[in-house]
Design a protein around this motif. Structure first.
Motif, PDB file in Angstrom:
ATOM      1  N   LEU A 194     -34.351   8.283 -11.515  1.00  0.00           N
ATOM      2  CA  LEU A 194     -32.824   8.158 -12.084  1.00  0.00           C
ATOM      3  C   LEU A 194     -32.518   7.892 -13.122  1.00  0.00           C
ATOM      4  O   LEU A 194     -31.166   7.652 -13.605  1.00  0.00           O
ATOM      5  N   ASP A 195     -33.526   7.261 -13.943  1.00  0.00           N
ATOM      6  CA  ASP A 195     -33.254   6.811 -15.206  1.00  0.00           C
ATOM      7  C   ASP A 195     -32.756   5.431 -15.038  1.00  0.00           C
ATOM      8  O   ASP A 195     -31.578   5.254 -15.931  1.00  0.00           O
ATOM      9  N   LEU A 196     -32.650   4.519 -14.284  1.00  0.00           N
ATOM     10  CA  LEU A 196     -32.087   3.487 -14.189  1.00  0.00           C
ATOM     11  C   LEU A 196     -33.256   2.313 -14.384  1.00  0.00           C
ATOM     12  O   LEU A 196     -34.274   2.342 -14.237  1.00  0.00           O
ATOM     13  N   LYS A 197     -32.645   1.193 -14.939  1.00  0.00           N
ATOM     14  CA  LYS A 197     -33.233  -0.012 -15.388  1.00  0.00           C
ATOM     15  C   LYS A 197     -33.284  -0.955 -14.139  1.00  0.00           C
ATOM     16  O   LYS A 197     -34.143  -1.694 -14.038  1.00  0.00           O
ATOM     17  N   THR A 198     -32.332  -0.840 -13.258  1.00  0.00           N
ATOM     18  CA  THR A 198     -32.436  -1.848 -11.961  1.00  0.00           C
ATOM     19  C   THR A 198     -31.284  -1.187 -11.090  1.00  0.00           C
ATOM     20  O   THR A 198     -30.597  -0.593 -11.173  1.00  0.00           O
ATOM     21  N   LEU A 199     -31.678  -1.837  -9.727  1.00  0.00           N
ATOM     22  CA  LEU A 199     -30.843  -1.164  -8.757  1.00  0.00           C
ATOM     23  C   LEU A 199     -29.878  -2.438  -8.447  1.00  0.00           C
ATOM     24  O   LEU A 199     -29.032  -2.304  -7.434  1.00  0.00           O
ATOM     25  N   GLY A 200     -30.037  -3.405  -9.016  1.00  0.00           N
ATOM     26  CA  GLY A 200     -28.957  -4.503  -8.661  1.00  0.00           C
ATOM     27  C   GLY A 200     -29.162  -5.077  -7.317  1.00  0.00           C
ATOM     28  O   GLY A 200     -30.204  -4.971  -6.782  1.00  0.00           O
ATOM     29  N   GLN A 201     -28.157  -5.893  -6.954  1.00  0.00           N
ATOM     30  CA  GLN A 201     -28.075  -6.415  -5.715  1.00  0.00           C
ATOM     31  C   GLN A 201     -27.732  -5.535  -4.485  1.00  0.00           C
ATOM     32  O   GLN A 201     -26.591  -5.678  -4.008  1.00  0.00           O
ATOM     33  N   CYS A 202     -28.348  -4.424  -4.467  1.00  0.00           N
ATOM     34  CA  CYS A 202     -27.939  -3.352  -3.414  1.00  0.00           C
ATOM     35  C   CYS A 202     -29.240  -3.001  -2.641  1.00  0.00           C
ATOM     36  O   CYS A 202     -30.328  -2.978  -3.243  1.00  0.00           O
ATOM     37  N   LYS A 203     -28.998  -2.491  -1.489  1.00  0.00           N
ATOM     38  CA  LYS A 203     -30.218  -2.093  -0.717  1.00  0.00           C
ATOM     39  C   LYS A 203     -30.455  -0.816  -0.986  1.00  0.00           C
ATOM     40  O   LYS A 203     -29.410  -0.068  -1.244  1.00  0.00           O
ATOM     41  N   SER A 204     -31.697  -0.184  -0.600  1.00  0.00           N
ATOM     42  CA  SER A 204     -31.645   1.180  -1.232  1.00  0.00           C
ATOM     43  C   SER A 204     -32.789   1.877  -0.327  1.00  0.00           C
ATOM     44  O   SER A 204     -33.863   1.251   0.292  1.00  0.00           O
ATOM     45  N   VAL A 205     -32.650   3.246  -0.179  1.00  0.00           N
ATOM     46  CA  VAL A 205     -33.930   3.990   0.394  1.00  0.00           C
ATOM     47  C   VAL A 205     -33.857   5.324  -0.315  1.00  0.00           C
ATOM     48  O   VAL A 205     -32.815   5.827  -0.594  1.00  0.00           O
ATOM     49  N   GLY A 206     -34.927   6.041  -0.501  1.00  0.00           N
ATOM     50  CA  GLY A 206     -35.123   7.222  -1.024  1.00  0.00           C
ATOM     51  C   GLY A 206     -36.289   8.119  -0.536  1.00  0.00           C
ATOM     52  O   GLY A 206     -37.311   7.314  -0.221  1.00  0.00           O
ATOM     53  N   TYR A 207     -36.311   9.424  -0.407  1.00  0.00           N
ATOM     54  CA  TYR A 207     -37.262  10.135  -0.089  1.00  0.00           C
ATOM     55  C   TYR A 207     -37.332  11.574  -0.853  1.00  0.00           C
ATOM     56  O   TYR A 207     -36.207  11.821  -1.057  1.00  0.00           O
ATOM     57  N   GLU A 208     -38.345  12.008  -0.944  1.00  0.00           N
ATOM     58  CA  GLU A 208     -38.539  13.446  -1.425  1.00  0.00           C
ATOM     59  C   GLU A 208     -39.049  14.217  -0.606  1.00  0.00           C
ATOM     60  O   GLU A 208     -40.206  14.006   0.243  1.00  0.00           O
ATOM     61  N   SER A 209     -38.641  15.556  -0.673  1.00  0.00           N
ATOM     62  CA  SER A 209     -39.251  16.776  -0.037  1.00  0.00           C
ATOM     63  C   SER A 209     -39.636  17.863  -0.710  1.00  0.00           C
ATOM     64  O   SER A 209     -38.949  17.984  -1.843  1.00  0.00           O
ATOM     65  N   LYS A 230     -20.858  -4.065  -5.035  1.00  0.00           N
ATOM     66  CA  LYS A 230     -20.032  -2.953  -5.664  1.00  0.00           C
ATOM     67  C   LYS A 230     -20.493  -2.876  -7.082  1.00  0.00           C
ATOM     68  O   LYS A 230     -20.388  -1.664  -7.567  1.00  0.00           O
ATOM     69  N   THR A 231     -20.763  -4.094  -7.589  1.00  0.00           N
ATOM     70  CA  THR A 231     -21.059  -3.755  -9.186  1.00  0.00           C
ATOM     71  C   THR A 231     -22.225  -3.118  -9.259  1.00  0.00           C
ATOM     72  O   THR A 231     -22.336  -2.315 -10.347  1.00  0.00           O
ATOM     73  N   ALA A 232     -23.252  -3.362  -8.474  1.00  0.00           N
ATOM     74  CA  ALA A 232     -24.474  -2.750  -8.726  1.00  0.00           C
ATOM     75  C   ALA A 232     -24.430  -0.952  -8.135  1.00  0.00           C
ATOM     76  O   ALA A 232     -24.991  -0.371  -8.999  1.00  0.00           O
ATOM     77  N   LEU A 233     -23.503  -0.774  -7.173  1.00  0.00           N
ATOM     78  CA  LEU A 233     -23.173   0.779  -6.755  1.00  0.00           C
ATOM     79  C   LEU A 233     -22.385   1.180  -7.953  1.00  0.00           C
ATOM     80  O   LEU A 233     -22.696   2.383  -8.386  1.00  0.00           O
ATOM     81  N   ASN A 234     -21.661   0.478  -8.672  1.00  0.00           N
ATOM     82  CA  ASN A 234     -20.634   1.099  -9.961  1.00  0.00           C
ATOM     83  C   ASN A 234     -21.759   1.531 -10.796  1.00  0.00           C
ATOM     84  O   ASN A 234     -21.469   2.540 -11.504  1.00  0.00           O
ATOM     85  N   ALA A 235     -22.582   0.538 -11.282  1.00  0.00           N
ATOM     86  CA  ALA A 235     -23.474   1.007 -12.452  1.00  0.00           C
ATOM     87  C   ALA A 235     -24.372   2.293 -12.149  1.00  0.00           C
ATOM     88  O   ALA A 235     -24.547   3.013 -13.073  1.00  0.00           O
ATOM     89  N   ILE A 236     -24.744   2.224 -10.830  1.00  0.00           N
ATOM     90  CA  ILE A 236     -25.714   3.436 -10.568  1.00  0.00           C
ATOM     91  C   ILE A 236     -24.785   4.869 -10.576  1.00  0.00           C
ATOM     92  O   ILE A 236     -25.371   5.666 -10.992  1.00  0.00           O
ATOM     93  N   SER A 237     -23.694   4.880  -9.897  1.00  0.00           N
ATOM     94  CA  SER A 237     -22.933   5.672  -9.782  1.00  0.00           C
ATOM     95  C   SER A 237     -22.448   6.115 -11.433  1.00  0.00           C
ATOM     96  O   SER A 237     -22.463   7.397 -11.744  1.00  0.00           O
ATOM     97  N   MET A 238     -22.136   5.186 -12.341  1.00  0.00           N
ATOM     98  CA  MET A 238     -21.657   5.562 -13.728  1.00  0.00           C
ATOM     99  C   MET A 238     -22.852   6.287 -14.341  1.00  0.00           C
ATOM    100  O   MET A 238     -22.709   7.375 -15.315  1.00  0.00           O
ATOM    101  N   LYS A 239     -24.160   5.713 -14.205  1.00  0.00           N
ATOM    102  CA  LYS A 239     -25.419   6.331 -14.946  1.00  0.00           C
ATOM    103  C   LYS A 239     -25.730   7.702 -14.172  1.00  0.00           C
ATOM    104  O   LYS A 239     -25.934   8.501 -15.202  1.00  0.00           O
TER     105      LYS A 239
END
Length: 411
Positions: free
Chosen positions: A194-209, A388-397
């Motif tokens: 996702l070309d991100l530098k950090t996920l910040g203070q948020c929980k995450s999960v991801g998978y690929e098929s 929310k701040t971390a989610l906003n940074a991800i959404s914006m990027k």
């Protein structure tokens, strides 16, 4: 005296036994996972089908449940272990009933493998010469009730393979080998993808098929039809959930988008602004949009403001590819279809409803495959929740819009 002692021992044993049973019952009640959690869905699903639980290589709390009997679909995932939110929509009543339904068995799941096209002269959902209506529409068993054998697995991935044949509306028979692999993503994978530098203070999960169809017979030809890979994700809606579909170019007048699959969508439910289309995903109004490959981006998402959950899908996109058209009619150009679709569930004309849920969908192009050649489609699904701040940074990027803009678009 001995008899009296024996009676006392029996009474004590019965009392202790009753206490243990009561304590056990109380413990079971206390340990039963709450509805809506990953743990609850895990306990439910394993009662009815064999499940495969995958865990991210660097995070024991990031998990996903895959069911081989349901074509290796990802039923649900979580970013916070057994007590965390379960993201996939699951049709509990249908699974619990154990009874197959006509037309389709909508078991749910946040990523399932399907084939395109759905409608038209090359459809694999209508028999040759049949009228394009619901009575004649039938999801092929290959993508509905056929189990996909597991050919390999480890703690973070599982692979499936199945051989089959399927016939389209024009009478063309396809002999195919289907391969599917689901792999959990590490945090580093997510940052790089996702070309991100950090996920910040948020929980995450991801998978690929990674999904492929191998042609095992004679060459596929455009004039007799071809097959495409179609991946659909069903998620839980809320009154504050919005689907976000960025597109190209920025001029809305040149946007190749279809928004009338089930009639016009009211303005308070569908908005095109700048280079993003927004669709309300509350599960209360049946609506669908599609974006052609020349306008689509390889990214889409949704934001549930009520629960603070940001979902993103990322997929292969070929802007020059031939994407199959799936509307229920004979097509003038059957290869002018959508690369991306989004759907909000709602009541049918008779008042019934399958969900509620909403869907994010991506498709592969179709190709004229020679024997032994294959078409492959890759999709990644991510969920983020928390700060929310971390989610906003991800959404914006990634999506190009702020969390506040998404939350206010339909107010």
């Amino acid at each position: 005296m001995k008899k009296l002692f024996a009676v006392i021992l029996v009474a004590v044993a019965v009392t202790v036994s009753c206490q243990n049973k009561n304590n056990s019952s109380e413990n079971e009640k206390m340990e039963t996972p709450a509805a809506g959690t990953f743990g609850y869905d895990q306990e439910f699903l394993k009662k009815y089908k064999e499940i495969v639980v995958l865990t991210a290589p660097d995070n024991p709390h990031s998990k996903a449940i895959i069911i081989p009997a349901y074509q290796g679909r990802v039923m649900t995932s979580t970013a916070n272990g057994s007590d965390g939110n379960s993201y996939g929509w699951i049709n509990y009543k249908l699974i619990e009933s154990g009874v197959y339904q006509p037309h389709i068995n909508a078991f749910g799941g946040e990523e399932r493998f399907w084939l395109s096209p759905e409608g038209g002269q090359f459809s694999v959902y209508f028999k040759r010469g049949a009228k394009f209506d619901f009575q004649n529409w039938q999801t092929p068993p290959l993508i509905d009730t056929v189990a996909y054998p597991v050919t390999g697995s480890d703690s973070s991935s599982v692979t499936f393979q199945v051989n089959a044949f399927i016939e389209n509306y024009s009478g063309q028979v396809f002999v195919v080998e289907i391969n599917r692999k689901v792999t959990m993503l590490s945090q580093r994978d997510m940052l790089e993808n996702l070309d991100l530098k950090t996920l910040g203070q948020c929980k995450s999960v991801g998978y690929e098929s990674v999904n492929s169809i191998v042609n095992k017979d004679s060459e596929w030809k455009p004039e007799t039809g071809m097959l495409g890979i179609w991946l659909l994700g069903m998620f839980k809606p809320s009154d504050q959930t919005v689907i976000i579909t960025p597109f190209l170019p920025k001029d809305p007048e040149k946007l190749a988008i279809t928004d009338n699959y089930f009639g016009a969508i009211p303005a308070d439910r569908f908005v095109v602004k700048d280079s993003v289309a927004f669709l309300k995903a509350d599960g209360k109004f049946r609506s669908k949009i599609g974006i052609a490959p020349r306008s689509a981006r390889n990214i889409a998402g949704s934001y549930d403001a009520a629960n603070g959950i940001l979902t993103i899908i990322q997929f292969n996109l070929d802007r020059e590819g031939k994407y199959l058209k799936s509307t229920w009619e004979i097509h003038k150009d059957p290869f002018d279809g959508d690369a991306l679709n989004a759907y909000n569930d709602g009541k049918l004309e008779d008042g019934t409803q399958m969900g509620p849920f909403y869907e994010l969908e991506s498709s592969s192009p179709a190709r004229a495959l020679k024997e032994g050649e294959k078409v492959t489609h890759r999709q990644r699904t991510y969920h983020f929740e928390g700060d929310k701040t971390a989610l906003n940074a991800i959404s914006m990027k990634v999506l190009g819009v702020s969390i506040d803009q998404i939350g206010e678009i339909f107010k």
